[in-house]
Design an enzyme around this catalytic site. Structure first.
Site, PDB file in Angstrom:
ATOM      1  N   SER A  43      38.583  17.084 -81.064  1.00 45.19           N
ATOM      2  CA  SER A  43      37.998  16.229 -80.035  1.00 45.19           C
ATOM      3  C   SER A  43      36.605  15.742 -80.471  1.00 45.19           C
ATOM      4  CB  SER A  43      37.957  16.983 -78.702  1.00 45.19           C
ATOM      5  OG  SER A  43      37.716  16.117 -77.627  1.00 45.19           O
ATOM      6  N   HIS A  46      45.951  17.062 -74.671  1.00 47.57           N
ATOM      7  CA  HIS A  46      44.772  16.929 -75.527  1.00 47.57           C
ATOM      8  C   HIS A  46      44.588  18.077 -76.515  1.00 47.57           C
ATOM      9  CE1 HIS A  46      40.884  15.697 -76.907  1.00 47.57           C
ATOM     10  NE2 HIS A  46      40.253  16.715 -76.363  1.00 47.57           N
ATOM     11  N   ASP A  52      47.985  12.484 -74.703  1.00 48.27           N
ATOM     12  CA  ASP A  52      46.566  12.845 -74.589  1.00 48.27           C
ATOM     13  C   ASP A  52      45.883  11.833 -73.681  1.00 48.27           C
ATOM     14  OD1 ASP A  52      43.865  13.399 -74.900  1.00 48.27           O
ATOM     15  OD2 ASP A  52      44.032  13.842 -77.028  1.00 48.27           O
TER      16      ASP A  52
END
Length: 272
Positions: A107, A244, A214
């Site tokens: 991320s 995610h 996601d």
């Protein structure tokens, strides 16, 4: 659960906490780079898999995150964070001279890892980007239209199809559950632009893993960023239905098997 230990160092903006999962005579060093608002302690399962695969694993809590110093979730310049990650790599190399290094970022950590590769690719053997914030991330320009960003907390259900993941996240006192800081949003915008203009990864073997569903870091925006920086050796794995946090998904063992297989391909010594 693999054994781990903690130490601190003076980073760019205060004391930084590092966690290490040791391994005698490792085949490689894995540097884990966590995402926004979380901390390296959420990567115990990933670290354990990597240790069993032959790695000594290191990861830091970024400034303003987890057990490190700084105002919560406040980052003024991601170049400072990249420098802190490099300090961790230097310590890992001092512990294990001559051992190959793999950086794994998730991320926001994927964004940091991408910039890290632009600055330090010559010292890396491989790069893994999981659901990376790279390219176009609509939440940044959207929230920057507000003088003070609204408090829109992450929906824990968007992390994984495993409800226990979201429940643990919501109850974790080391996770930041407040609003984005405007300073941090500005830093995101600057970092995304810097990466887009920073050149490709060249010959560095890179694995990109992403959940098809996601909703936090949507796949199309990241794809545009990957296309801008990819070098000549990119492997892509998109997981149908995954959300995610693919390292915490219901198919996490499949994802981590893909990661370790990719690392095996890149290491000079072959499978463990």
């Amino acid at each position: 659960m693999a054994e781990s230990r903690e130490h601190t160092f003076t980073g760019a903006k205060g004391r930084i906490t590092v966690r290490a999962w040791p391994r005698d005579l490792p085949r490689y060093l894995a540097i884990l780079v966590h995402g926004y608002g979380e901390h390296i302690g959420r990567y115990e399962y990933v670290a354990g898999r990597l240790v069993r695969h032959g790695a000594a694993v290191y990861g830091l809590d970024h400034m303003g995150h987890g057990r490190s110093e700084g105002d919560r979730a406040l980052i003024e310049d991601f170049e400072d964070v990249v420098t802190d990650v490099h300090t961790v790599e230097e310590q890992a190399r001092a512990d294990h001279p001559g051992v190959p290094v793999v950086v794994i970022g998730h991320s926001m950590g994927g964004m940091i890892a991408a910039r890290y590769a632009q600055r330090y690719a010559s010292g890396l053997t491989a790069l893994v980007l999981s659901g990376p914030v790279i390219g176009e991330w609509a939440i940044v320009p959207e929230l920057l239209t507000y003088e003070e960003p609204p408090d829109t907390p992450i929906d824990p259900a968007t992390l994984s199809r495993d409800p226990s993941v979201g429940a643990a996240y919501a109850e974790d006192p080391l996770v930041w559950h407040g609003p984005f800081r405007r300073t941090t949003l500005d830093a995101f915008a600057t970092a995304l632009d810097t990466i887009a203009k920073g050149g490709t990864f060249g010959a560095l073997p890179t694995l990109w893993v992403h959940g098809e569903d996601d909703q936090l870091v949507p796949l199309p925006g990241s794809r545009s960023g990957i296309d801008a920086v990819r070098g000549g050796d990119l492997t892509e794995r998109i997981y149908p239905g995954a959300r995610h946090e693919v390292f915490n998904e219901t198919n996490k063992d499949e994802v981590l098997a893909d990661v370790t297989s990719f690392i095996d391909r890149t290491l000079p010594t072959g499978p463990f």
